[in-house]
Design a protein around this motif. Structure first.
Motif, PDB file in Angstrom:
ATOM      1  N   SER A  69       0.936  -1.407   0.017  1.00 38.29           N
ATOM      2  CA  SER A  69      -0.219   0.070   0.137  1.00 38.29           C
ATOM      3  C   SER A  69       0.783   1.029   0.009  1.00 38.29           C
ATOM      4  O   SER A  69       2.031   0.988   0.362  1.00 38.29           O
ATOM      5  CB  SER A  69      -0.897   0.185   1.208  1.00 38.29           C
ATOM      6  N   PRO A  70       0.170   2.419  -0.446  1.00 39.83           N
ATOM      7  CA  PRO A  70       1.093   3.660  -0.495  1.00 39.83           C
ATOM      8  C   PRO A  70       0.949   4.219   1.046  1.00 39.83           C
ATOM      9  O   PRO A  70       0.017   4.772   1.558  1.00 39.83           O
ATOM     10  CB  PRO A  70       0.349   4.448  -1.592  1.00 39.83           C
ATOM     11  N   HIS A  71       1.986   4.492   1.509  1.00 41.10           N
ATOM     12  CA  HIS A  71       2.292   5.244   2.829  1.00 41.10           C
ATOM     13  C   HIS A  71       1.494   4.751   3.850  1.00 41.10           C
ATOM     14  O   HIS A  71       0.619   5.862   4.341  1.00 41.10           O
ATOM     15  CB  HIS A  71       2.121   6.729   2.165  1.00 41.10           C
ATOM     16  N   ARG A  72       0.959   3.547   4.176  1.00 38.86           N
ATOM     17  CA  ARG A  72       0.219   3.299   5.368  1.00 38.86           C
ATOM     18  C   ARG A  72       0.959   2.387   6.221  1.00 38.86           C
ATOM     19  O   ARG A  72       0.892   1.257   6.252  1.00 38.86           O
ATOM     20  CB  ARG A  72      -1.147   2.404   4.773  1.00 38.86           C
ATOM     21  N   PRO A  73       1.816   2.863   7.069  1.00 40.12           N
ATOM     22  CA  PRO A  73       2.658   2.266   7.691  1.00 40.12           C
ATOM     23  C   PRO A  73       1.773   1.661   9.250  1.00 40.12           C
ATOM     24  O   PRO A  73       0.906   1.828   9.280  1.00 40.12           O
ATOM     25  CB  PRO A  73       3.606   3.313   8.529  1.00 40.12           C
ATOM     26  N   HIS A  91       5.139  -4.890   5.281  1.00 43.05           N
ATOM     27  CA  HIS A  91       4.351  -3.823   4.765  1.00 43.05           C
ATOM     28  C   HIS A  91       5.531  -3.433   3.709  1.00 43.05           C
ATOM     29  O   HIS A  91       6.577  -2.827   4.059  1.00 43.05           O
ATOM     30  CB  HIS A  91       4.081  -2.607   5.456  1.00 43.05           C
ATOM     31  N   ASP A  93       5.764  -0.432   0.604  1.00 48.76           N
ATOM     32  CA  ASP A  93       5.053   0.893  -0.321  1.00 48.76           C
ATOM     33  C   ASP A  93       5.041   0.439  -1.775  1.00 48.76           C
ATOM     34  O   ASP A  93       5.635  -0.038  -2.204  1.00 48.76           O
ATOM     35  CB  ASP A  93       6.078   2.231  -0.113  1.00 48.76           C
ATOM     36  N   CYS A  95       4.006   1.960  -5.460  1.00 49.41           N
ATOM     37  CA  CYS A  95       3.698   3.260  -6.278  1.00 49.41           C
ATOM     38  C   CYS A  95       3.224   2.622  -7.544  1.00 49.41           C
ATOM     39  O   CYS A  95       3.165   1.682  -8.178  1.00 49.41           O
ATOM     40  CB  CYS A  95       4.868   3.948  -6.406  1.00 49.41           C
TER      41      CYS A  95
END
Length: 148
Positions: A69-73, A91, A93, A95
């Motif tokens: 996923s994008p930027h969902r830590p 996890h 990142d 794009c």
């Protein structure tokens, strides 16, 4: 009405519409991967992170759980609250430009199940590639698209 029994907690069990308590055994080499698509709304109650425990239940082969996923830590307390403190979760990142290549690489390794928060439109060709690779690797893929 017949009850659908889900025997995902034990390797070698298949989905069955048999009588309760009677599960059909299948060869583990016959197990195939799958592609499930989910649409979530930005402000909805169900979010992609809530699907990780469901995916963990499919984890009869003790694979890694990948969340692309994008930027969902994630953090340790969040994993504990979901009951995943002992599960191997990674996890990465994601794009838009490289998401298909990353999914293909993860599926080619054949050692994880994954949730993918797909960015942009998913073409039929991309969907078919992911479905075939999931099937061949025995991986379960939950592909999520966000809609307003």
């Amino acid at each position: 009405m017949r009850q659908l029994l889900l025997g995902m907690e034990e390797a070698g069990l298949s989905l069955s519409s048999q009588q309760p308590g009677r599960m059909a055994r299948v060869s583990t080499s016959a197990l195939r991967g799958s592609l499930t698509e989910v649409i979530v709304s930005e402000g909805g109650a169900i979010q992609p992170m809530h699907l990780l425990p469901m995916l963990a239940q499919c984890n009869a082969h003790k694979r890694w759980l990948m969340w692309l996923s994008p930027h969902r830590p994630m953090n340790k307390s969040w994993l504990e609250s979901m009951g995943l403190q002992h599960s191997p979760v990674i996890h990465l990142d994601l794009c838009n430009d490289t998401q298909l290549a990353l999914c293909s690489k993860v599926l080619a390794a054949g050692n994880s199940h994954m949730i993918v928060e797909w960015q942009g439109e998913l073409s039929n060709h991309e969907r078919q590639i992911i479905r075939q690779q999931a099937d061949q690797s025995g991986s379960h893929v939950v592909l999520i698209q966000r809609r307003p």
